[in-house]
Scaffold this active site. Sequence first.
Site, PDB file in Angstrom:
ATOM      1  N   GLU A  46      39.091   5.853   9.954  1.00 55.46           N
ATOM      2  CA  GLU A  46      38.337   4.609  10.160  1.00 55.46           C
ATOM      3  C   GLU A  46      36.912   4.898  10.637  1.00 55.46           C
ATOM      4  O   GLU A  46      35.953   4.269  10.200  1.00 55.46           O
ATOM      5  CB  GLU A  46      39.076   3.752  11.191  1.00 55.46           C
ATOM      6  CG  GLU A  46      38.855   2.271  11.028  1.00 55.46           C
ATOM      7  CD  GLU A  46      39.891   1.480  11.813  1.00 55.46           C
ATOM      8  OE1 GLU A  46      40.724   0.832  11.170  1.00 55.46           O
ATOM      9  OE2 GLU A  46      39.886   1.521  13.051  1.00 55.46           O
ATOM     10  N   GLU A  71      34.935   6.113   7.741  1.00 58.16           N
ATOM     11  CA  GLU A  71      34.587   4.973   6.888  1.00 58.16           C
ATOM     12  C   GLU A  71      33.482   4.120   7.526  1.00 58.16           C
ATOM     13  O   GLU A  71      32.522   3.716   6.860  1.00 58.16           O
ATOM     14  CB  GLU A  71      35.854   4.119   6.687  1.00 58.16           C
ATOM     15  CG  GLU A  71      35.688   2.977   5.718  1.00 58.16           C
ATOM     16  CD  GLU A  71      36.978   2.135   5.591  1.00 58.16           C
ATOM     17  OE1 GLU A  71      37.921   2.336   6.377  1.00 58.16           O
ATOM     18  OE2 GLU A  71      37.010   1.276   4.696  1.00 58.16           O
ATOM     19  N   CYS A  91      44.834  -2.690  11.386  1.00 60.97           N
ATOM     20  CA  CYS A  91      46.107  -2.169  11.905  1.00 60.97           C
ATOM     21  C   CYS A  91      47.160  -3.253  11.964  1.00 60.97           C
ATOM     22  O   CYS A  91      48.343  -2.956  12.094  1.00 60.97           O
ATOM     23  CB  CYS A  91      45.926  -1.630  13.318  1.00 60.97           C
ATOM     24  SG  CYS A  91      44.709  -0.345  13.397  1.00 60.97           S
ATOM     25  N   SER A 136      38.603  -2.656   6.633  1.00 62.22           N
ATOM     26  CA  SER A 136      38.713  -1.205   6.463  1.00 62.22           C
ATOM     27  C   SER A 136      39.838  -0.943   5.460  1.00 62.22           C
ATOM     28  O   SER A 136      40.832  -1.679   5.426  1.00 62.22           O
ATOM     29  CB  SER A 136      39.070  -0.570   7.809  1.00 62.22           C
ATOM     30  OG  SER A 136      39.643   0.694   7.606  1.00 62.22           O
ATOM     31  N   LYS A 161      55.608  -6.382  10.941  1.00 61.26           N
ATOM     32  CA  LYS A 161      55.807  -5.033  10.379  1.00 61.26           C
ATOM     33  C   LYS A 161      56.979  -5.042   9.407  1.00 61.26           C
ATOM     34  O   LYS A 161      57.049  -4.219   8.491  1.00 61.26           O
ATOM     35  CB  LYS A 161      56.044  -4.008  11.489  1.00 61.26           C
ATOM     36  CG  LYS A 161      54.818  -3.720  12.333  1.00 61.26           C
ATOM     37  CD  LYS A 161      53.838  -2.808  11.631  1.00 61.26           C
ATOM     38  CE  LYS A 161      52.557  -2.644  12.418  1.00 61.26           C
ATOM     39  NZ  LYS A 161      51.456  -2.057  11.641  1.00 61.26           N
ATOM     40  N   GLU A 216      55.272  -5.917   6.410  1.00 63.23           N
ATOM     41  CA  GLU A 216      54.351  -4.857   5.971  1.00 63.23           C
ATOM     42  C   GLU A 216      55.074  -3.759   5.179  1.00 63.23           C
ATOM     43  O   GLU A 216      54.593  -3.311   4.138  1.00 63.23           O
ATOM     44  CB  GLU A 216      53.638  -4.232   7.174  1.00 63.23           C
ATOM     45  CG  GLU A 216      52.616  -3.159   6.777  1.00 63.23           C
ATOM     46  CD  GLU A 216      51.941  -2.506   7.974  1.00 63.23           C
ATOM     47  OE1 GLU A 216      52.612  -2.215   8.980  1.00 63.23           O
ATOM     48  OE2 GLU A 216      50.725  -2.270   7.896  1.00 63.23           O
ATOM     49  N   GLU A 249      52.674  -1.713  -2.195  1.00 60.70           N
ATOM     50  CA  GLU A 249      51.891  -0.472  -2.090  1.00 60.70           C
ATOM     51  C   GLU A 249      52.524   0.541  -1.136  1.00 60.70           C
ATOM     52  O   GLU A 249      52.164   1.716  -1.153  1.00 60.70           O
ATOM     53  CB  GLU A 249      50.420  -0.763  -1.758  1.00 60.70           C
ATOM     54  CG  GLU A 249      50.054  -1.652  -0.613  1.00 60.70           C
ATOM     55  CD  GLU A 249      50.155  -3.161  -0.841  1.00 60.70           C
ATOM     56  OE1 GLU A 249      50.898  -3.614  -1.727  1.00 60.70           O
ATOM     57  OE2 GLU A 249      49.493  -3.886  -0.089  1.00 60.70           O
ATOM     58  N   CYS A 308      49.103  -5.712  20.535  1.00 60.34           N
ATOM     59  CA  CYS A 308      50.513  -5.397  20.227  1.00 60.34           C
ATOM     60  C   CYS A 308      51.437  -5.530  21.439  1.00 60.34           C
ATOM     61  O   CYS A 308      52.631  -5.786  21.275  1.00 60.34           O
ATOM     62  CB  CYS A 308      50.623  -3.987  19.669  1.00 60.34           C
ATOM     63  SG  CYS A 308      49.650  -3.775  18.184  1.00 60.34           S
TER      64      CYS A 308
END
Length: 575
Positions: A285, A288, A305, A325, A364, A367, A372, A505
């Site tokens: 990150e 980037e 994230c 990102s 999650k 996710e 992908e 989180c």
Amino acid sequence: MQRRNKMSKIKLTINNMEVEGKPGDMIIDVARRNGIEIPHFCWNDRMERIGACRLCIVEVKGMQKLIASCCTPIKEGIVVNTHSPRVLEARRTNMELLLANHDLNCVTCKENLSCKLQKYAEELMIQDIRFDGEKRTENPDDSSVSIRRDNNKCILCEQCVRVCNDIQTVYAIGLQKRGFHTKVSPPFGLDMNKSACVNCGQCVVACPTGALTEKSDIQGVINALNSDKYLIAQTAPSIRATLGECFGMPVGTPVTGKMVTALKEAGFHQVFDTDLAADICIIEEATEFIKRFKEKKDLPMITTCCPAWIKFGEQFFFDELHHMSSCRSPQAILASLIKTYYAEKIKKNPKDIILVDIMPCTAKKFEILRPEFSGEADYVLTTVELAKLLKQLNVDFSSLKDSKFDNPLGESTGAAAIFGHTGGVMEAALRTAADWISGKDLKKIDYKAIRSMDTMKEAEIEIGGEKVKVCVVHTLGEARKLMEQIKEGKSPYHFIEIMACYGGCIGGGGQPPPHNKKTLAKRTKALIDVDEKMDVRKSHKNPSAIKIYKEYLGEFGSKRAHKLLHTHYSKKDYI
Ligand code: FES
């Protein structure tokens, strides 16, 4: 601006105790600050007060009616009794009315022993229900991969609706129909998986009963533990600061070593640390960000994230996805490395490895099912689910000895530890970016401005003669404001951190309740303590991460790193 002085204090008496409050305080606020707990369902210190459940009623001397303490402002000299015989009798009646419509299948409810309805019924010693209510008999909605909705257990306190609409601005659920038929549901009675739900689970945290719960993957994990597969667990940064609470430990007790031992006792062959992937995430990150910052391209860059935030962006701000990102979340980075780098290292077919992610977050679960990331992580257990699994396996958590994470995917830095609280990802990224931009090992940057619990905070950090303007938000309502600003081309920022849940989180939808400011502050402190005790506190200095790049990924930001550690986003339709 008016200066506050002593005169602005309001004196009152609660339960024979002289106490003070300030203008605008409600009776419940002052009572709680003085250690007096008043039962409540519909009140929450972060939401508008609606006075719907009437459980917080109290008696004020000289007033005929009992009043709701959550929405009655304090006045000079009032005398309040929060638990008089009259109050207790009325509170019992209100509870009985709620219970009359409830399915009362407590023993088989997922919230058994942690349900607020059950707790108050016990405290008020309710043994008979004098009213004949009409029970709901709806089939639970199991359509979402993250959240289960069972309206038969709903008491219509509306906390879930308000958190979803007012705080998250997702508008996935609302009150539908009228009178007895009023119920919480997505618009037009649709199933959850057809709604705009981003799976953040903040409705689950807000729900005082078992009406909204996480979708359980415990049985799947038990089956996997009893299979002939190779079982690996990875644990997210925040779990070590919250899991102990599920076993009666004080809030903010770090339990890293016990958590690893418990997973080993449960039967996992290897326990890896998502914190290592958080360090790798920061390396990618920061690489980037520096590129974008130098080229003045696609700024502000936004962290990615948080899977609930990503879905929110893909649904509501799909024209601005280039600001995100391209780095995967730490969970997805470690899952990728386990099924490639590690599988090759131990010469196992990735199909023979079952990876269970221990995460703070119901999103999650969504996710890992994104196409992908197909074939990488197999199950997600939230903190609360892990505790339930360990209890089911009769693991005596409190008496466990400490163990260390397994290597080569178990070594991390202090920067990774703070990923679990709001502002932590930004601070970790800036520690690395600042060193790389300045070409020095910088020590004295002050990050206090982005560490507070304010839901939106900004800072201007000077690095190597350049000014980097950053912003950190938590809750999706705040994210929406920033995204509107970006859409209008008016964002003054270079770098933004977004987390869907209040506190980051540590306040995720899979964390044990309550998620009030006090609890979240203690959990934050636990993570900061972990960071401060580490010898290495910058991600790019993690020896294991550097070794993985040398052995497998190549340069920071290399082609292979891009293939395995980055992803893409696309417009998502809903309804
Ligand atoms: Fe006050 Fe519900 S908590 S009326």
